[in-house]
Design an enzyme around this catalytic site. Structure first.
Site, PDB file in Angstrom:
ATOM      1  N   PRO A  16       0.751  -1.112  -0.081  1.00  0.00           N
ATOM      2  CA  PRO A  16      -0.084   0.019   0.123  1.00  0.00           C
ATOM      3  C   PRO A  16       1.069   1.172  -0.034  1.00  0.00           C
ATOM      4  O   PRO A  16       1.930   1.340   0.787  1.00  0.00           O
ATOM      5  CB  PRO A  16      -0.827  -0.023   1.313  1.00  0.00           C
ATOM      6  CG  PRO A  16      -0.021  -1.020   2.330  1.00  0.00           C
ATOM      7  CD  PRO A  16       0.760  -2.049   1.351  1.00  0.00           C
ATOM      8  N   GLN A  70      -7.200  -0.810   2.974  1.00  0.00           N
ATOM      9  CA  GLN A  70      -6.609  -0.703   4.215  1.00  0.00           C
ATOM     10  C   GLN A  70      -7.057   0.378   5.205  1.00  0.00           C
ATOM     11  O   GLN A  70      -7.341   1.664   4.615  1.00  0.00           O
ATOM     12  CB  GLN A  70      -4.991  -0.232   3.950  1.00  0.00           C
ATOM     13  CG  GLN A  70      -4.306  -0.309   5.329  1.00  0.00           C
ATOM     14  CD  GLN A  70      -2.603   0.234   5.106  1.00  0.00           C
ATOM     15  OE1 GLN A  70      -2.749   1.457   4.850  1.00  0.00           O
ATOM     16  NE2 GLN A  70      -1.756  -0.423   5.413  1.00  0.00           N
ATOM     17  N   CYS A 100       1.958   3.171  10.028  1.00  0.00           N
ATOM     18  CA  CYS A 100       2.282   4.393   9.369  1.00  0.00           C
ATOM     19  C   CYS A 100       3.155   5.561  10.214  1.00  0.00           C
ATOM     20  O   CYS A 100       2.683   5.777  11.437  1.00  0.00           O
ATOM     21  CB  CYS A 100       1.044   5.000   8.904  1.00  0.00           C
ATOM     22  SG  CYS A 100       1.134   6.692   8.002  1.00  0.00           S
ATOM     23  N   LYS A 139      -0.941  -4.502   9.149  1.00  0.00           N
ATOM     24  CA  LYS A 139       0.589  -4.223   8.714  1.00  0.00           C
ATOM     25  C   LYS A 139       1.272  -3.334   9.820  1.00  0.00           C
ATOM     26  O   LYS A 139       0.632  -2.283  10.102  1.00  0.00           O
ATOM     27  CB  LYS A 139       0.291  -3.596   7.263  1.00  0.00           C
ATOM     28  CG  LYS A 139       1.634  -3.060   6.776  1.00  0.00           C
ATOM     29  CD  LYS A 139       1.620  -2.893   5.385  1.00  0.00           C
ATOM     30  CE  LYS A 139       2.697  -2.296   4.552  1.00  0.00           C
ATOM     31  NZ  LYS A 139       3.388  -1.029   4.898  1.00  0.00           N
ATOM     32  N   GLY A 224       7.329  -2.300  -2.669  1.00  0.00           N
ATOM     33  CA  GLY A 224       6.747  -0.879  -2.456  1.00  0.00           C
ATOM     34  C   GLY A 224       7.298   0.044  -3.434  1.00  0.00           C
ATOM     35  O   GLY A 224       7.183  -0.072  -4.635  1.00  0.00           O
ATOM     36  N   ARG A 225       8.549   0.673  -3.004  1.00  0.00           N
ATOM     37  CA  ARG A 225       9.215   1.682  -3.977  1.00  0.00           C
ATOM     38  C   ARG A 225       9.931   1.173  -5.225  1.00  0.00           C
ATOM     39  O   ARG A 225      10.036   1.732  -6.083  1.00  0.00           O
ATOM     40  CB  ARG A 225       9.986   2.362  -3.002  1.00  0.00           C
ATOM     41  CG  ARG A 225       9.369   3.311  -1.985  1.00  0.00           C
ATOM     42  CD  ARG A 225      10.265   3.741  -0.685  1.00  0.00           C
ATOM     43  NE  ARG A 225      10.839   2.659   0.134  1.00  0.00           N
ATOM     44  CZ  ARG A 225      11.802   2.906   0.682  1.00  0.00           C
ATOM     45  NH1 ARG A 225      12.491   3.742   1.079  1.00  0.00           N
ATOM     46  NH2 ARG A 225      12.208   1.548   1.399  1.00  0.00           N
TER      47      ARG A 225
HETATM   48  C1  LIG Z   1       4.872   6.948  -0.704  1.00  0.00           C
HETATM   49  C2  LIG Z   1       4.680   6.128   0.249  1.00  0.00           C
HETATM   50  C3  LIG Z   1       3.417   5.448   0.890  1.00  0.00           C
HETATM   51  C4  LIG Z   1       3.279   4.882   1.562  1.00  0.00           C
HETATM   52  N1  LIG Z   1       1.789   4.835   2.000  1.00  0.00           N
HETATM   53  C5  LIG Z   1       1.654   3.537   2.987  1.00  0.00           C
HETATM   54  C6  LIG Z   1       0.049   3.376   3.129  1.00  0.00           C
HETATM   55  O1  LIG Z   1      -0.937   4.236   2.782  1.00  0.00           O
HETATM   56  N2  LIG Z   1      -0.240   2.172   4.067  1.00  0.00           N
HETATM   57  C7  LIG Z   1       0.810   1.297   4.503  1.00  0.00           C
HETATM   58  O2  LIG Z   1       0.607   0.522   5.298  1.00  0.00           O
HETATM   59  N3  LIG Z   1       2.076   1.471   4.299  1.00  0.00           N
HETATM   60  C8  LIG Z   1       2.501   2.450   3.170  1.00  0.00           C
HETATM   61  N4  LIG Z   1       3.661   2.648   2.912  1.00  0.00           N
HETATM   62  C9  LIG Z   1       4.966   2.003   3.462  1.00  0.00           C
HETATM   63  C10 LIG Z   1       5.161   0.721   2.490  1.00  0.00           C
HETATM   64  O3  LIG Z   1       3.698  -0.077   2.132  1.00  0.00           O
HETATM   65  C11 LIG Z   1       6.175   0.043   2.582  1.00  0.00           C
HETATM   66  O4  LIG Z   1       5.956  -0.777   3.916  1.00  0.00           O
HETATM   67  C12 LIG Z   1       7.525   0.502   2.745  1.00  0.00           C
HETATM   68  O5  LIG Z   1       7.671   1.312   1.659  1.00  0.00           O
HETATM   69  C13 LIG Z   1       8.648  -0.238   2.589  1.00  0.00           C
HETATM   70  O6  LIG Z   1       8.748  -1.267   1.567  1.00  0.00           O
HETATM   71  P1  LIG Z   1       9.719  -0.896   0.304  1.00  0.00           P
HETATM   72  O7  LIG Z   1      11.030  -0.841   0.842  1.00  0.00           O
HETATM   73  O8  LIG Z   1       9.460  -2.058  -0.599  1.00  0.00           O
HETATM   74  O9  LIG Z   1       9.124   0.572  -0.189  1.00  0.00           O
HETATM   75  C14 LIG Z   1       4.051   3.838   2.101  1.00  0.00           C
HETATM   76  C15 LIG Z   1       5.116   3.991   1.440  1.00  0.00           C
HETATM   77  C16 LIG Z   1       5.460   5.030   0.626  1.00  0.00           C
HETATM   78  C17 LIG Z   1       7.064   5.256   0.162  1.00  0.00           C
END
Ligand SMILES: Cc1cc2nc3c(=O)[nH]c(=O)nc-3n(C[C@H](O)[C@H](O)[C@H](O)COP(=O)(O)O)c2cc1C
Length: 331
Positions: A16, A70, A100, A139, A224-225
């Site tokens: 997400p 979510q 978050c 989460k 995610g990213r």
């Molecule tokens: C721009 C952005 C928005 C995010 N929004 C949410 C969100 O709405 N809900 C959530 O549980 N995590 C959110 N996250 C966290 C991601 O779901 C994830 O846990 C985090 O980026 C680590 O994973 P990654 O290293 O693959 O990016 C967000 C992350 C980013 C970068």
């Protein structure tokens, strides 16, 4: 892994991401092979107040499924009623945000702040579980900060409270998104519970996806990213997990076609005004790795129409093939 009636296997899940992983991006990632998608965090209270903007976050199309909505909040009753309201959008899963770090959310007892109050978190999970006919997942992070690392205890609490699965992001709240994610905490969580565990943090390649699964024993990996500006990563991960095939990135022409399709989907779902403004950051990500990306990103930051996006795509293709504007100067 099994989640209620769902069987999620053969690839990675899309994380997400508020303001990024909207319906258009989720659909695109699903088309490229994401096995599961989770919607943007949504206020349970906003939903109950009938906020149109909040409701719009929950709209999901058939193309992106299986998918979770979510919810965030700090009140068990509001979260349970919010979950009931969210069911109108027919999610396959309800995911509860307890990770978050944003002050707007974690500063109000919700999001990652719930890791400091496991008793309240437990009451929220129990209340939502009671209200929801679909699986409920949670989460969360490694902990609040380096002095409060409680992901293992929190995971056990989630399990006892009725969570059907959990997703763990291997960073504390105070680490936000910066240092490398700690996969060892994922391994320890996985070893401590019997419900499925989705591992998350820093997976940006097929090799990293496989490594996370092998090192932690997690049931599914969430990205995610790493997928920003390259939704085809999900196909690459699926192929690598299947038989070790390393698929190359698509050719530039195809990548730009994906970008344009992405923007068209955004336009379709959000209308042109919002879509082109929000598309700018996505366009910037699609430029990553192209020679001359800095100038292209500047151009991406100004798009306001489909014609602008098409011109950007053509400029990227030309630059990639060494047909930059400087050549015209020298002719
Ligand atoms: C721009 C952005 C928005 C995010 N929004 C949410 C969100 O709405 N809900 C959530 O549980 N995590 C959110 N996250 C966290 C991601 O779901 C994830 O846990 C985090 O980026 C680590 O994973 P990654 O290293 O693959 O990016 C967000 C992350 C980013 C970068």
């Amino acid at each position: 892994m099994r989640l209620g009636e769902l069987v999620l296997e053969g690839g990675a899940a899309l994380a997400p991401m508020a303001g990024v992983a909207d319906r258009a991006f989720r659909q695109l990632c699903r088309e490229f092979g994401a096995v599961y998608t989770v919607g943007e965090l949504t206020s349970a209270r906003g939903l109950l107040q009938g906020s149109r903007k909040t409701e719009a976050l929950l709209e999901m199309g058939p193309e992106e499924r299986p998918s979770a909505v979510q919810l965030f909040g700090d009140d068990p009753e509001v979260m349970a009623r919010g979950a009931e309201a969210a069911l109108r959008f027919s999610p396959q899963v309800i995911d509860l945000n307890m990770g978050c770090p944003a002050p707007k959310i974690a500063g109000n007892r919700a999001g990652a702040a719930l890791m400091k109050d496991p008793e309240l978190a437990s009451r929220i999970i129990r209340a939502v579980k009671k209200a929801s006919p679909v699986p409920v997942t949670v989460k969360f992070r490694k902990g609040w900060d380096e002095n409060h690392i409680n992901a293992v205890e929190f995971a056990k609490m989630a399990q006892v409270s009725g969570a059907d699965a959990i997703t763990v992001h291997g960073r504390t709240r105070s680490q936000m998104y910066a240092p490398p994610a700690d996969w060892d905490i994922l391994r320890r969580v996985k070893a401590a519970v019997s419900i499925p565990v989705i591992g998350n943090g820093d997976v940006d390649s097929p090799q990293a996806a496989k490594a996370l699964l092998e090192e932690t024993g997690c049931d599914l990996v969430m990205v995610g990213r790493g997928a920003l500006g390259r939704p085809w990563l999900f196909g690459q991960i699926a192929a690598f997990l299947r038989d070790g095939t390393l698929l190359p990135d698509p050719p530039i022409e195809e990548r730009m076609a994906v970008m344009l399709r992405h923007i068209r989907l955004m336009e379709q779902y959000k209308g042109p005004q919002v879509a082109f403004r929000e598309a700018r950051k996505h366009c910037g990500w699609y430029m990553t790795g192209i020679r001359g990306a800095a100038a292209l990103r500047r151009q991406a930051g100004t798009i306001g129409s489909m014609a602008d996006a098409e011109a950007l795509a053509q400029a990227a293709i030309d630059l990639y093939h060494g047909r930059g504007p400087w050549e015209e100067d020298t002719i």
